[in-house]
Write an enzyme that holds these catalytic residues in place. Structure first.
Site, PDB file in Angstrom:
ATOM      1  N   GLU A 112       0.655  -1.056  -0.183  1.00 10.87           N
ATOM      2  CA  GLU A 112      -0.533   0.279   0.437  1.00 10.87           C
ATOM      3  C   GLU A 112       0.904   1.158  -0.501  1.00 10.87           C
ATOM      4  O   GLU A 112       1.730   1.000   1.280  1.00 10.87           O
ATOM      5  CB  GLU A 112      -1.242  -0.256   1.364  1.00 10.87           C
ATOM      6  CG  GLU A 112      -1.369  -1.527   1.114  1.00 10.87           C
ATOM      7  CD  GLU A 112      -2.892  -1.316   2.422  1.00 10.87           C
ATOM      8  OE1 GLU A 112      -3.293  -0.202   3.003  1.00 10.87           O
ATOM      9  OE2 GLU A 112      -3.378  -1.892   2.138  1.00 10.87           O
ATOM     10  N   SER A 285      10.684   5.077  15.516  1.00 10.36           N
ATOM     11  CA  SER A 285       9.621   4.485  16.083  1.00 10.36           C
ATOM     12  C   SER A 285      10.219   4.842  17.676  1.00 10.36           C
ATOM     13  O   SER A 285      10.458   3.201  18.091  1.00 10.36           O
ATOM     14  CB  SER A 285       9.253   4.110  15.720  1.00 10.36           C
ATOM     15  OG  SER A 285       9.092   4.108  13.972  1.00 10.36           O
ATOM     16  N   CYS A 404      -1.831   5.707  10.124  1.00  6.31           N
ATOM     17  CA  CYS A 404       0.402   5.341  10.717  1.00  6.31           C
ATOM     18  C   CYS A 404      -0.097   3.484  10.656  1.00  6.31           C
ATOM     19  O   CYS A 404      -1.417   3.526  12.093  1.00  6.31           O
ATOM     20  CB  CYS A 404       0.362   5.738  11.579  1.00  6.31           C
ATOM     21  SG  CYS A 404       0.947   6.993  11.148  1.00  6.31           S
TER      22      CYS A 404
HETATM   23  N1  SAH Z   1       8.703  -0.136  10.223  1.00  2.58           N
HETATM   24  C1  SAH Z   1       9.110   1.682  10.474  1.00  2.58           C
HETATM   25  C2  SAH Z   1       8.412   2.274   9.214  1.00  2.58           C
HETATM   26  C3  SAH Z   1       6.914   2.369   9.275  1.00  2.58           C
HETATM   27  S1  SAH Z   1       5.492   2.010  11.513  1.00  2.58           S
HETATM   28  C4  SAH Z   1       8.956   2.073  11.939  1.00  2.58           C
HETATM   29  O1  SAH Z   1       8.531   0.900  12.442  1.00  2.58           O
HETATM   30  O2  SAH Z   1       9.527   2.683  12.069  1.00  2.58           O
HETATM   31  C5  SAH Z   1       5.516   3.636  10.482  1.00  2.58           C
HETATM   32  C6  SAH Z   1       5.065   4.987  12.702  1.00  2.58           C
HETATM   33  O3  SAH Z   1       3.572   4.481  12.601  1.00  2.58           O
HETATM   34  C7  SAH Z   1       5.797   4.073  13.703  1.00  2.58           C
HETATM   35  O4  SAH Z   1       6.663   5.116  14.249  1.00  2.58           O
HETATM   36  C8  SAH Z   1       4.904   3.560  14.305  1.00  2.58           C
HETATM   37  O5  SAH Z   1       5.166   3.510  15.148  1.00  2.58           O
HETATM   38  C9  SAH Z   1       3.552   4.241  13.855  1.00  2.58           C
HETATM   39  N2  SAH Z   1       2.656   3.068  13.728  1.00  2.58           N
HETATM   40  C10 SAH Z   1       2.331   1.802  13.926  1.00  2.58           C
HETATM   41  N3  SAH Z   1       1.466   0.718  14.405  1.00  2.58           N
HETATM   42  C11 SAH Z   1       0.827   1.764  14.593  1.00  2.58           C
HETATM   43  C12 SAH Z   1      -0.760   2.182  14.647  1.00  2.58           C
HETATM   44  N4  SAH Z   1      -1.971   1.134  15.336  1.00  2.58           N
HETATM   45  N5  SAH Z   1      -1.526   3.523  15.358  1.00  2.58           N
HETATM   46  C13 SAH Z   1      -0.757   4.325  14.887  1.00  2.58           C
HETATM   47  N6  SAH Z   1       0.986   4.605  14.725  1.00  2.58           N
HETATM   48  C14 SAH Z   1       1.112   3.050  14.266  1.00  2.58           C
END
Ligand code: SAH
Length: 419
Positions: A112, A285, A404
């Protein structure tokens, strides 16, 4: 049903997607294209024509590259070459203007990619141009009224959502780096897929090209932000990701200062990334304020714990006016207390950093809930009082599962596709 047979051949009047077994031109850099042109015994300017057609004009099929003689086009097709743009299998449009694309590659795997016409603040972060404007929008109270006033203007101007850099400079594409993800964060829907495979550099760049085409955005004139925050962990597909970055900068024309990559915390790659001559901004993150909670939420913390992660962040060579962004997903009653906020302040004290707070975007199979706004505000306040800039990231496209942590492959989520 989505009429895939027709779409497979024509989207916006162009042919897309390399058929299985074809060699994609997308993903090749100048050196590689030049070597091919030499091998075909063609004059060297053909390399520039090919690069221009693939990355700047983003033409969907070799047959349509009119700068090349017909004979050469036919020869390339016979040799099994194709441009290699992904096919847009589905397209979901949110009430807030966000568009979630399901992109299919030659082998049938899909990821996506998300278009956010006004960004989501994820592109902000370092005091660069893009960062400044988005930060201002994200600031508490004061900026909020400005944002809604601007938003009204955009709507009153007759164009419901701004396109590219025309009038706005926050349009952002959220790009995937892997099919699925191996990191297994407990609050993220992508984790439920596991990892299927890495994307090639061409498949990473191809997502951007396909969205630029669909949204009619023309960099470098139209300014666009890219966030590598879609499906997957970019630093577990490091070489392909970095090659894609260089192609996007050198050939597509997107400035590196307008790109941000987010990592779950692959510490050795953070060190490598700091040494790259051309690189996006860095986001990490964090998502927890102590090792016990972080290990529970992000199992990779067993290998690269907070001490190692924060040390890597402190050593990271920042450019002028640049800051590291720490993302922090707030989970009700899990990591969102005032005490947790104090622990985060301690971790980040003295660092050139900012924090993006993201209230959990919920999803099926996720055990956590979204904290109330007051809890988010209280968390933010502790950080701000400790001198750490903290912003609440606006959820984008939650209604279409584009926010996200909600990217999971459209096919598995029951929302109606819109074309
Ligand atoms: N793998 C990378 C990039 C993808 S996630 C990473 O972990 O940074 C992008 C962001 O979305 C990350 O900061 C992650 O913590 C956040 N994220 C993941 N699941 C989420 C959710 N259910 N609600 C809000 N943010 C989320």
């Amino acid at each position: 049903m989505c009429g895939g047979g027709l779409l497979r051949r024509r989207i916006s009047g162009v042919t897309v997607m390399a058929e299985a077994g074809q060699n994609a031109l997308l993903g090749l850099n100048r050196r590689e294209v030049t070597a091919l042109v030499d091998r075909w015994r063609e004059p060297s300017y053909r390399a520039s024509q090919l690069l221009e057609a693939v990355y700047r004009q983003r033409i969907g099929s070799i047959e349509q590259i009119s700068t090349l003689p017909q004979q050469l086009r036919s020869k390339l097709v016979e040799l099994g070459f194709a441009v290699g743009l992904p096919r847009t299998e589905k397209r979901f449009v949110s009430g807030d203007g966000t568009v979630r694309y399901l992109m299919e590659f030659a082998d049938g795997q899909s990821v996506e990619t998300v278009w956010m016409p006004e960004g989501d603040g994820g592109e902000a972060g370092d005091g660069s141009e893009a960062g400044d404007s988005a930060c201002a929008e994200l600031s508490p109270a004061r900026a909020h009224s400005t944002a809604s006033a601007r938003s009204r203007q955009a709507h009153e101007g007759g164009r419901p959502y701004p396109l590219g850099g025309r009038g706005w400079d926050r349009a952002t594409i959220c790009v995937s780096s892997q099919v699925g993800c191996a990191v297994d964060c407990q609050f993220c829907l992508t984790a439920l897929l596991g990892v299927k495979r890495n994307l090639t550099a061409g498949e990473i760049v191809g997502q951007v090209c396909a969205v630029l085409n669909d949204q009619k955005v023309l960099p470098p004139q139209d300014r666009i932000n890219l966030v590598f925050m879609g499906m997957g962990e970019p630093f577990l597909n490091y070489d392909n990701f970095m090659k894609a970055v260089r192609l996007l900068v050198e050939e597509v024309g997107v400035a590196e200062s307008r790109m941000t990559v987010s990592t779950a915390g692959i510490v050795p790659r953070i060190h490598d990334f700091g040494e790259e001559p051309v690189r996006p901004k860095l986001a990490i993150s964090l998502n927890a304020s102590n090792d016990a909670a972080r290990t529970q939420l992000m199992p990779l913390n067993r290998k690269w714990d907070l001490e190692k992660l924060i040390a890597a962040a402190r050593e990271f060579p920042l450019r002028n006016r640049e800051r590291i962004t720490f993302e922090y997903v707030l989970l009700n009653g899990m990591n969102d207390s005032v005490e947790n906020a104090r622990e985060v302040s301690d971790l980040l004290r003295g660092m050139r950093a900012k924090v993006n707070l993201i209230a959990l975007n919920p999803g099926p199979g996720i055990q956590f809930s979204t904290p109330a706004e007051e809890r988010v505000a209280a968390f933010q306040e502790v950080l701000m009082k400790a001198g750490i800039p903290a912003f609440v990231r606006r959820p984008r496209g939650r209604d279409i599962f584009a926010a996200c942590g909600q990217l999971k492959r459209t096919v598995e989520i029951a929302t109606a596709p819109i074309r």
